[in-house]
Design a protein around this motif. Structure first.
Motif, mmCIF file in Angstrom:
data_model
loop_
_atom_site.group_PDB
_atom_site.id
_atom_site.type_symbol
_atom_site.label_atom_id
_atom_site.label_comp_id
_atom_site.label_asym_id
_atom_site.label_seq_id
_atom_site.Cartn_x
_atom_site.Cartn_y
_atom_site.Cartn_z
ATOM 1 N N GLN A 144 0.808 -1.218 0.000
ATOM 2 C CA GLN A 144 0.000 0.000 0.000
ATOM 3 C C GLN A 144 0.842 1.270 0.000
ATOM 4 O O GLN A 144 0.499 2.255 -0.644
ATOM 5 C CB GLN A 144 -0.948 0.000 1.214
ATOM 6 N N HIS A 145 1.964 1.243 0.697
ATOM 7 C CA HIS A 145 2.774 2.458 0.809
ATOM 8 C C HIS A 145 3.631 2.718 -0.428
ATOM 9 O O HIS A 145 4.342 3.722 -0.483
ATOM 10 C CB HIS A 145 3.631 2.411 2.081
ATOM 11 N N ASP A 146 3.528 1.831 -1.416
ATOM 12 C CA ASP A 146 4.194 2.079 -2.695
ATOM 13 C C ASP A 146 3.170 2.356 -3.803
ATOM 14 O O ASP A 146 3.541 2.457 -4.972
ATOM 15 C CB ASP A 146 5.045 0.861 -3.091
ATOM 16 N N LYS A 147 1.920 2.462 -3.431
ATOM 17 C CA LYS A 147 0.852 2.651 -4.410
ATOM 18 C C LYS A 147 0.318 4.079 -4.370
ATOM 19 O O LYS A 147 0.538 4.819 -3.418
ATOM 20 C CB LYS A 147 -0.303 1.685 -4.130
ATOM 21 N N LYS A 148 -0.400 4.429 -5.435
ATOM 22 C CA LYS A 148 -1.080 5.724 -5.495
ATOM 23 C C LYS A 148 -2.493 5.523 -4.959
ATOM 24 O O LYS A 148 -3.334 4.910 -5.621
ATOM 25 C CB LYS A 148 -1.122 6.251 -6.934
ATOM 26 N N ILE A 149 -2.742 6.038 -3.739
ATOM 27 C CA ILE A 149 -4.009 5.821 -3.057
ATOM 28 C C ILE A 149 -4.791 7.132 -2.981
ATOM 29 O O ILE A 149 -4.238 8.163 -2.606
ATOM 30 C CB ILE A 149 -3.796 5.269 -1.630
ATOM 31 N N ALA A 150 -6.070 7.065 -3.323
ATOM 32 C CA ALA A 150 -6.938 8.247 -3.269
ATOM 33 C C ALA A 150 -8.096 7.993 -2.313
ATOM 34 O O ALA A 150 -8.326 6.864 -1.867
ATOM 35 C CB ALA A 150 -7.466 8.580 -4.659
ATOM 36 N N ALA A 151 -8.823 9.065 -2.009
ATOM 37 C CA ALA A 151 -9.974 8.944 -1.111
ATOM 38 C C ALA A 151 -11.095 9.862 -1.557
ATOM 39 O O ALA A 151 -10.858 10.924 -2.153
ATOM 40 C CB ALA A 151 -9.571 9.277 0.321
ATOM 41 N N ILE A 152 -12.309 9.427 -1.267
ATOM 42 C CA ILE A 152 -13.513 10.237 -1.436
ATOM 43 C C ILE A 152 -14.339 10.058 -0.177
ATOM 44 O O ILE A 152 -14.474 8.941 0.326
ATOM 45 C CB ILE A 152 -14.346 9.789 -2.658
ATOM 46 N N VAL A 153 -14.863 11.149 0.358
ATOM 47 C CA VAL A 153 -15.789 11.076 1.489
ATOM 48 C C VAL A 153 -17.152 11.521 0.981
ATOM 49 O O VAL A 153 -17.281 12.590 0.383
ATOM 50 C CB VAL A 153 -15.334 11.985 2.650
#
Length: 341
Positions: A144-153
Motif C-alpha cells: 500500500q505504501h508504494d501505491k497511489k491511493i486516493a480517497a472520497i468522502v
C-alpha cells in the motif's frame, strides 16, 4: 458540595444553567446543540452553580467550572470523571470532546487523546474502539505504501450518477480508492442503506474500497462548536478540524495522497468545506475538485433533486439521476422513504 442531574426542559433549570455558561465564556446554544443533550449535571455550593457538564450521545459537552473552584485541576477531574462514569452506565465507552486548544492538556491528563487541533478548537477521544482500532480494521492492499491511493468522502443521500462519476474518475487515476461513507444517521437514507447503495453502485470497480467513516469523517451533527465566539466561523471551523483529522490521522497511515471532491455550485456550506480542504490538505494530500456530472438533459446531478423527486413520486426523473441499483431500491421502498419526510 452537591452534585445532581437537572432536567433542561424545565425552564428554571435551563435559565440557571444557561446563565452560568454564558458567564464562563460559552455562548452557543443553537437548538441542534442543546436538543442533542441526554444528561446534564451541576455542582452546587451554597445554592450556586460552580460547575456543569453534559453528555450528548458519545460526546462530552458544555463543561464549565467557576474560576474560584479550579483547585489546580481537581474540580475539572471530578467533573470529567463523573461524566465518563455516567456515560459508561449508559453503555458509552468511546467518548469525544470538542474544546478550546488551551484545555487540551487538561483533557489529556484524564485519558483523552488529541485527534485534531486548529486555531479555534480541538477534538479529542478516549476509550475503545479508538482511531487506531478503526484504521486496523480497514481493508488494505498489497504494498500500500508504494501505491497511489486516493480517497472520497461522501454522504450519498442517495448514491447518484454524480457520485458514480466521481468514483469512476478516481478509480481510473489511482491504484486504489477508499470511499468513506459518512456514518451518522442524519439523512433521508439510513447509513446501512447508503452504505449498501454505494457498494452496489461501485461493485464493478475492483480497485474501489467502500468503508464506513465512523465518527472520523465530517458530520455537522457531531461537530459541536458551541464554544466558538462567532457563529459565522462555525462552518469553516468544522471544515478545518475535519481536514486536519483526515490528513494526519487517516490519510498519513493509509498513504492517501489524493482526495477527490465534487464542485459545488449550489451549497454554500459545501463550497466552504471544499475551500478549507483545499487549504489544509496540501501538500501532503492533493485536492482534486471535479466538475459535477450532468444528465442527458444538461442538468447537474444532485442528491437533493433525487430526494425532491421521491416526494413527488417522480420515478421517471429519478431514473435519469441514479444508477440502476439505487433506482431499484428507491422504487421498491418509495412509500417508506416518503414517510420519512
Amino acid at each position: 458540595m452537591e452534585v445532581r442531574e437537572i432536567d433542561l426542559h424545565v425552564k428554571r433549570n435551563f435559565d440557571r444553567w444557561h446563565s452560568f455558561l454564558i458567564e464562563h465564556g460559552i455562548s452557543g446554544f443553537a437548538p441542534q446543540e442543546t436538543a442533542a443533550i441526554d444528561r446534564t449535571f451541576i455542582w452546587n455550593e451554597a445554592g450556586q452553580i460552580i460547575a456543569t457538564g453534559s453528555i450528548a450521545g458519545n460526546i462530552l459537552k458544555y463543561i464549565a467550572i467557576d474560576d474560584a473552584y479550579q483547585n489546580g485541576g481537581a474540580m475539572f477531574n471530578q467533573v470529567v470523571s463523573k461524566l465518563m462514569n455516567e456515560a459508561a452506565q449508559l453503555g458509552r465507552f468511546h467518548l469525544f470532546v470538542f474544546t478550546k486548544p488551551k484545555y487540551i492538556k487538561s483533557f489529556s491528563y484524564v485519558g483523552f487523546h488529541l485527534l485534531a487541533e486548529v486555531e479555534d478548537g480541538a477534538v479529542l477521544e478516549t476509550g475503545t474502539p479508538d482511531i487506531n482500532d478503526y484504521l486496523d480494521q480497514l481493508p488494505k492492499i498489497n504494498d500500500q505504501h508504494d501505491k497511489k491511493i486516493a480517497a472520497i468522502v461522501m454522504n450519498a443521500n442517495p448514491f447518484t450518477l454524480g457520485h458514480r462519476y466521481l468514483v469512476e474518475k478516481a478509480s481510473r487515476e489511482n491504484d486504489s480508492v477508499y470511499v468513506f461513507v459518512v456514518s451518522q444517521d442524519v439523512s433521508l437514507f439510513k447509513f446501512d442503506e447508503r452504505f449498501k447503495l454505494v457498494k452496489a453502485g461501485t461493485e464493478d470497480l475492483k480497485n474501489v474500497i467502500v468503508v464506513p467513516g465512523k465518527e472520523y469523517m465530517v458530520s455537522y451533527a457531531t461537530f459541536p462548536a458551541y464554544f466558538l465566539k462567532d457563529d459565522q466561523n462555525v462552518g469553516r471551523f468544522q471544515a478545518k478540524l475535519d481536514a486536519e483529522l483526515f490528513k494526519n490521522k487517516i490519510a498519513a497511515p493509509l498513504n492517501i495522497t489524493r482526495r477527490y471532491l465534487g464542485s459545488e455550485p449550489y451549497s454554500k456550506t459545501t463550497d466552504v468545506y471544499n475551500d478549507e480542504l483545499s487549504k489544509v490538505l496540501p501538500p501532503e494530500v492533493e485536492v482534486r475538485i471535479i466538475e459535477r456530472k450532468k444528465n442527458v438533459g444538461g442538468k447537474i446531478i444532485t442528491a437533493t433533486q433525487v430526494r425532491e423527486a421521491i416526494q413527488r413520486d417522480d420515478l421517471s426523473m429519478i431514473k435519469n439521476f441514479v444508477p440502476e441499483t439505487t433506482f431499484d431500491f428507491i422504487k421498491e421502498n418509495i412509500g417508506l422513504l416518503k414517510d420519512r419526510f
